[in-house]
Design a protein around this motif. Sequence first.
Motif, PDB file in Angstrom:
ATOM      1  N   ARG A 373       0.824  -1.214   0.000  1.00  0.00           N
ATOM      2  CA  ARG A 373       0.000   0.000   0.000  1.00  0.00           C
ATOM      3  C   ARG A 373       0.857   1.263   0.000  1.00  0.00           C
ATOM      4  NH1 ARG A 373      -1.907  -1.727   4.913  1.00  0.00           N
ATOM      5  NH2 ARG A 373      -1.992   0.415   5.675  1.00  0.00           N
ATOM      6  N   HIS A 374       2.084   1.139   0.461  1.00  0.00           N
ATOM      7  CA  HIS A 374       2.902   2.332   0.708  1.00  0.00           C
ATOM      8  C   HIS A 374       3.229   3.166  -0.539  1.00  0.00           C
ATOM      9  CE1 HIS A 374       4.337   0.257   4.637  1.00  0.00           C
ATOM     10  NE2 HIS A 374       3.224   0.930   4.805  1.00  0.00           N
ATOM     11  N   PRO A 375       3.580   2.552  -1.704  1.00  0.00           N
ATOM     12  CA  PRO A 375       3.920   3.407  -2.857  1.00  0.00           C
ATOM     13  C   PRO A 375       2.780   4.317  -3.303  1.00  0.00           C
ATOM     14  CG  PRO A 375       4.664   1.146  -3.211  1.00  0.00           C
ATOM     15  CD  PRO A 375       3.817   1.125  -1.978  1.00  0.00           C
ATOM     16  N   LEU A 376       1.563   3.750  -3.417  1.00  0.00           N
ATOM     17  CA  LEU A 376       0.435   4.588  -3.837  1.00  0.00           C
ATOM     18  C   LEU A 376       0.116   5.652  -2.797  1.00  0.00           C
ATOM     19  CD1 LEU A 376      -2.289   2.398  -5.590  1.00  0.00           C
ATOM     20  CD2 LEU A 376      -1.331   4.561  -6.379  1.00  0.00           C
ATOM     21  N   PHE A 405      -7.998   4.194  -3.803  1.00  0.00           N
ATOM     22  CA  PHE A 405      -9.261   3.545  -3.429  1.00  0.00           C
ATOM     23  C   PHE A 405      -9.551   2.372  -4.356  1.00  0.00           C
ATOM     24  CE2 PHE A 405     -13.765   2.766  -3.507  1.00  0.00           C
ATOM     25  CZ  PHE A 405     -14.125   2.838  -2.176  1.00  0.00           C
ATOM     26  N   GLU A 406      -9.318   2.554  -5.631  1.00  0.00           N
ATOM     27  CA  GLU A 406      -9.612   1.497  -6.602  1.00  0.00           C
ATOM     28  C   GLU A 406      -8.833   0.218  -6.283  1.00  0.00           C
ATOM     29  OE1 GLU A 406      -9.526   0.816 -11.468  1.00  0.00           O
ATOM     30  OE2 GLU A 406      -8.625   2.590 -10.573  1.00  0.00           O
ATOM     31  N   VAL A 407      -7.568   0.370  -5.878  1.00  0.00           N
ATOM     32  CA  VAL A 407      -6.715  -0.792  -5.627  1.00  0.00           C
ATOM     33  C   VAL A 407      -6.959  -1.394  -4.248  1.00  0.00           C
ATOM     34  CG1 VAL A 407      -4.318  -1.580  -5.443  1.00  0.00           C
ATOM     35  CG2 VAL A 407      -4.953   0.101  -7.185  1.00  0.00           C
ATOM     36  N   PHE A 408      -7.200  -0.536  -3.251  1.00  0.00           N
ATOM     37  CA  PHE A 408      -7.244  -1.016  -1.865  1.00  0.00           C
ATOM     38  C   PHE A 408      -8.593  -0.770  -1.182  1.00  0.00           C
ATOM     39  CE2 PHE A 408      -2.726   0.030  -2.636  1.00  0.00           C
ATOM     40  CZ  PHE A 408      -2.208  -1.258  -2.523  1.00  0.00           C
ATOM     41  N   ALA A 409      -9.649  -0.642  -1.950  1.00  0.00           N
ATOM     42  CA  ALA A 409     -10.971  -0.379  -1.375  1.00  0.00           C
ATOM     43  C   ALA A 409     -11.435  -1.498  -0.449  1.00  0.00           C
ATOM     44  CB  ALA A 409     -11.994  -0.183  -2.496  1.00  0.00           C
ATOM     45  N   ALA A 410     -10.959  -2.710  -0.673  1.00  0.00           N
ATOM     46  CA  ALA A 410     -11.399  -3.847   0.144  1.00  0.00           C
ATOM     47  C   ALA A 410     -10.617  -3.971   1.443  1.00  0.00           C
ATOM     48  CB  ALA A 410     -11.265  -5.145  -0.659  1.00  0.00           C
ATOM     49  N   LYS A 411      -9.682  -3.057   1.684  1.00  0.00           N
ATOM     50  CA  LYS A 411      -8.887  -3.084   2.907  1.00  0.00           C
ATOM     51  C   LYS A 411      -9.545  -2.211   3.979  1.00  0.00           C
ATOM     52  CE  LYS A 411      -5.299  -5.372   1.178  1.00  0.00           C
ATOM     53  NZ  LYS A 411      -4.881  -6.700   1.671  1.00  0.00           N
ATOM     54  N   ILE A 459     -18.467  -5.634   0.503  1.00  0.00           N
ATOM     55  CA  ILE A 459     -19.038  -4.974   1.686  1.00  0.00           C
ATOM     56  C   ILE A 459     -18.054  -3.949   2.244  1.00  0.00           C
ATOM     57  CG2 ILE A 459     -19.778  -5.334   4.072  1.00  0.00           C
ATOM     58  CD1 ILE A 459     -20.822  -8.105   3.152  1.00  0.00           C
ATOM     59  N   GLN A 460     -16.769  -4.329   2.330  1.00  0.00           N
ATOM     60  CA  GLN A 460     -15.771  -3.411   2.875  1.00  0.00           C
ATOM     61  C   GLN A 460     -15.610  -2.183   1.991  1.00  0.00           C
ATOM     62  OE1 GLN A 460     -13.968  -3.719   5.987  1.00  0.00           O
ATOM     63  NE2 GLN A 460     -13.832  -1.577   5.373  1.00  0.00           N
ATOM     64  N   ALA A 461     -15.655  -2.373   0.672  1.00  0.00           N
ATOM     65  CA  ALA A 461     -15.558  -1.236  -0.245  1.00  0.00           C
ATOM     66  C   ALA A 461     -16.732  -0.279  -0.048  1.00  0.00           C
ATOM     67  CB  ALA A 461     -15.510  -1.735  -1.687  1.00  0.00           C
ATOM     68  N   GLU A 462     -17.946  -0.829   0.090  1.00  0.00           N
ATOM     69  CA  GLU A 462     -19.123   0.009   0.313  1.00  0.00           C
ATOM     70  C   GLU A 462     -19.027   0.739   1.656  1.00  0.00           C
ATOM     71  OE1 GLU A 462     -21.398   0.851  -1.612  1.00  0.00           O
ATOM     72  OE2 GLU A 462     -21.709  -0.665  -3.150  1.00  0.00           O
ATOM     73  N   ILE A 463     -18.507   0.061   2.669  1.00  0.00           N
ATOM     74  CA  ILE A 463     -18.348   0.705   3.980  1.00  0.00           C
ATOM     75  C   ILE A 463     -17.346   1.848   3.898  1.00  0.00           C
ATOM     76  CG2 ILE A 463     -17.357   0.345   6.287  1.00  0.00           C
ATOM     77  CD1 ILE A 463     -18.783  -2.353   6.339  1.00  0.00           C
ATOM     78  N   ASN A 464     -16.282   1.655   3.148  1.00  0.00           N
ATOM     79  CA  ASN A 464     -15.299   2.736   2.992  1.00  0.00           C
ATOM     80  C   ASN A 464     -15.909   3.935   2.267  1.00  0.00           C
ATOM     81  OD1 ASN A 464     -13.010   1.698   4.322  1.00  0.00           O
ATOM     82  ND2 ASN A 464     -12.509   0.392   2.583  1.00  0.00           N
TER      83      ASN A 464
END
Length: 987
Positions: A373-376, A405-411, A459-464
């Motif tokens: 996640r760090h580079p982005l 967000f597109e890459v890590f929305a599920a985090k 679900i996690q993406a929607e919550i974010n």
Amino acid sequence: MELLATTTNGRRDKNDVLLQELVSAKNWKQALANCEKRLKKGEKSDGFLVCSVFKAPLTSILTNLDNMEVNKAHILLAFPDAQHQKQGTEELGALLERKPPITDVKILLAIENAAELRHATDSRIATIWDRAVGGNPKNEDIYKVWIRRKFKKGDYKAAQKGAMMYQKNFPQKREPFFWAILSSHLAAEVPSATEGERNLYETLAYRFLSKAVSDAINGEKTQHETNSSSKPALRSIRAIQTSDDLQLLVAIYRSQGKYKETLAILDDPVIGLTSKIGGKSWDLVREKIELLEVCELWRDLWQFCEQLLLDARSDNLKDSERSPHMSFGAFGDDWKVWKGLITASAKVSNRKLVADLTEDLIGSFRDLSPRSRHPLLALVLFYSTIPPSANSHDEAQLFCCKRYFEVFAAKPACFDDLYPYVHLLDVSQCATFLSEISTLAKARGETGLNSESQRAAWIQAEINVLKFGYSLVVSRREVSEDPIIFEAFISNCLRLYKASSSSGSDLPATDQRPGDDAAILAAMACIHLFRKGQSAALLRCAIILERLLSHSKHNYAAQLMIIRVYIYLGAITQAAEHYGKLDIKHIQNHTTAWILLTRISTLHPHAVQVKPNSLGLSMFDPASALNKALQWMNKSEIVMKSGVSEFLDNNSYYNLLSHLEYVKTSESSFAKYTFACEFARLKRLGCWSNESDYSSILSTMKPKIADPRETAAYPNFEAYGQTQFEQYLSSGPMPDNSWLALQLRIFNLFEIVNGRSANIALEETLKSIEESGKNATGLTRQERDVSSMISDLLGLICSVAESKSKNQPPSLDSLNIYEKVEVPWLAQAGQSVDALPHMSFKLLAEFEIPHWQYLHTAYTLMDLCQLVPSAMEHIASMNRSTKKVDQKLLEEKVAHLRKMIPEIVSKLHQAAVKLQSQLSESGLEKKLALTCLGSSDNTEDVIGVNLRELIDSSWAEQVSMKLLGSWKEALDGVTRLRIPHGEMTIR
């Protein structure tokens, strides 16, 4: 009184029994005669002399000394006359000045322990260790026990003195040398140290460490010249040898501001962070990054971070032919390294070139290490830090946020990562960002949810998305008063929570389910609605959290939120039930227990039956909870101090510094002092009859107070820079030093009223605390009124206590006392009683509850009902000898105050009974449930529509019944308070 110990010699068993019988019968003369007879026969040692000096219970001190001496100490203690004390003082002088001096470690410890118990002030006691090592300078045990003991006590000046003597007399040992370094550093940080002492101690620590550095470097140079079979050179014994030694050096040098010198040592090939001594310690790498920032060596910082990141890039990790810059490998992908790189990029002189190189490095790392996640995130930080070089700069930052967000929305970390940066976008960009991330999240749901992991990711993406919507729109102060925004948001959260209800059903009970945060966001938005005037929204918040916790029983954030909601509503037993589920343990007594136990003595002082928790406890007793927390704190301090010796013996000096810092925080913890204040009030209210007493915690309070209370566990998605969410629904301001100063004033006043003189040391502490808390931001309105009253009472006591001289004009009279105490006290009491019915909180037009201010006002007034008259009686008692005021008039006023108290208490009871009867009306639980879920006929109530789809009405009625029971129980506590003969109790 029992004997401390009995002898193991069979020939003396009968004598022991006889002595025990004499002691049990309090026949002190015969018991003393028995002891002296036996001592004349040879049962005599230095231990007996120690016992003779102090009238103190020495059970734990002298258990290893001869039993007869221990028994005699008990007998001397029991004698009521002062003659034995005088004799003991003379014997002490002879003992302390004896030649040759005492060198028995047990006796030395006995003298010090006894002196502490008796609060002896003889200056010669402090020199017993000096004289002991002078009498036997080659006895290492004396030095070690002396130094360890002083470390445990926090007496670093004495420890430094012992360590200096130790290392001087044992120059070939490594241990005393580093003990001298450590103790010198700690002695320099003692608040009471003078400027001259501080400079001396810092100089000593620096010189010793410099010697340790030079020994290590010179030892490496001469290694090949030394025969491997010979003993190591003297200089190597005291050299820096381990990573822990190096970290100790860095900590001490940094504390003295020697930053560049520290950097030079970290870069040294012999003892630096890349050396064998450095041990590849990543902690030292992080230290170097901080030092480069402090020294503003931006180019060096950039190059250092660049090397670490290149070594950590996945392609370079796989390239076996490449020679890395350093040997830290994948550790280099650390956010601290990325932040250092970006910070340096913005500070170097050739900013344009370095910025381009930085952007290229980030891009290459992102392409070759896509899982990180760090580079982005570094690119997002880069565009928020580097001044715009083109018109597209703002668009680039927006693009980076969307890309992240597109890459890590599920985090789950997606929101927290971007939270500090999205607020930099302007209004239109925020709208664009929210629109596009919403589209990205929906796309995840439309591409197929064939597995549980895919569903959880959606679900996690929607919550974010909801979190960003809450932070950027819903929680902003400038949001319109139109409730439609909140209603739409809450409805979206509830729909997502319902859609996610089947996910995570097979997870362990301790795990959080994927959709839990959606319910938490809905509850948070309800609190915003409540703050905008919708009273029923707070009930909806509570029932949403109850629904969440019925399925995710261990959701920590939800438990904290619902405790805060129930305390605000005055439903303290419901809050206590959820508090029990937190299973507060160990350090949480300092960091977390405050959420319920703060002001508990003025909210719910009595014990109550609650639903059993995981530990099987079914009774919540505030006094017992405070007692348990304070007991753990006291025991943990003892255990932590005993651990000091282990750190010293294991040569773990850097870890010892961290350990001692924790000990210092624990000893002066705000939570500990708060709980001691609450416990003292509960004892005054008659809610605790056990022998436990923590007044010594208050009487020995330290001027510098540490505050380990944590609020980070509360969820917080508020707009960046705004008030944290947990502060929106608090039962009064969070107590600060002004609150603590008030409680200490009350404690000191009760000490005076109860016949004990005011603690002078405590007065000095109060001055320091009051100075730091002079703005009184931590007091409720009721507490501010009390503060004024306490100050006047203490002032009157001081005035009446002054000796009256012939030429001294009268400083006060009956009118002064009437104006300063009686009038304001009666006015305050009357206003509080009259205002109490109006402090009830309207949840519905015809429905009122005793929320936290109602209870806080009632119990605060009850506490004053016993304090003010007792203080006035004390003033009257003093006045009999000082004759400052007409005694007859003064006693009449005291009698008048006493007469008014039953009337005040009666009015409090009447108000509580009236409100209690309203809460006992039939059908109220149905009304509450209807308020929460809304009527099925009202289709415009979009929140109610979604709640009814999620929550069954019968279940809502059960929750409502618990709430009603909690309110009635809280009022029952007010009606049970009685003040018979001036002492308050709960019937």
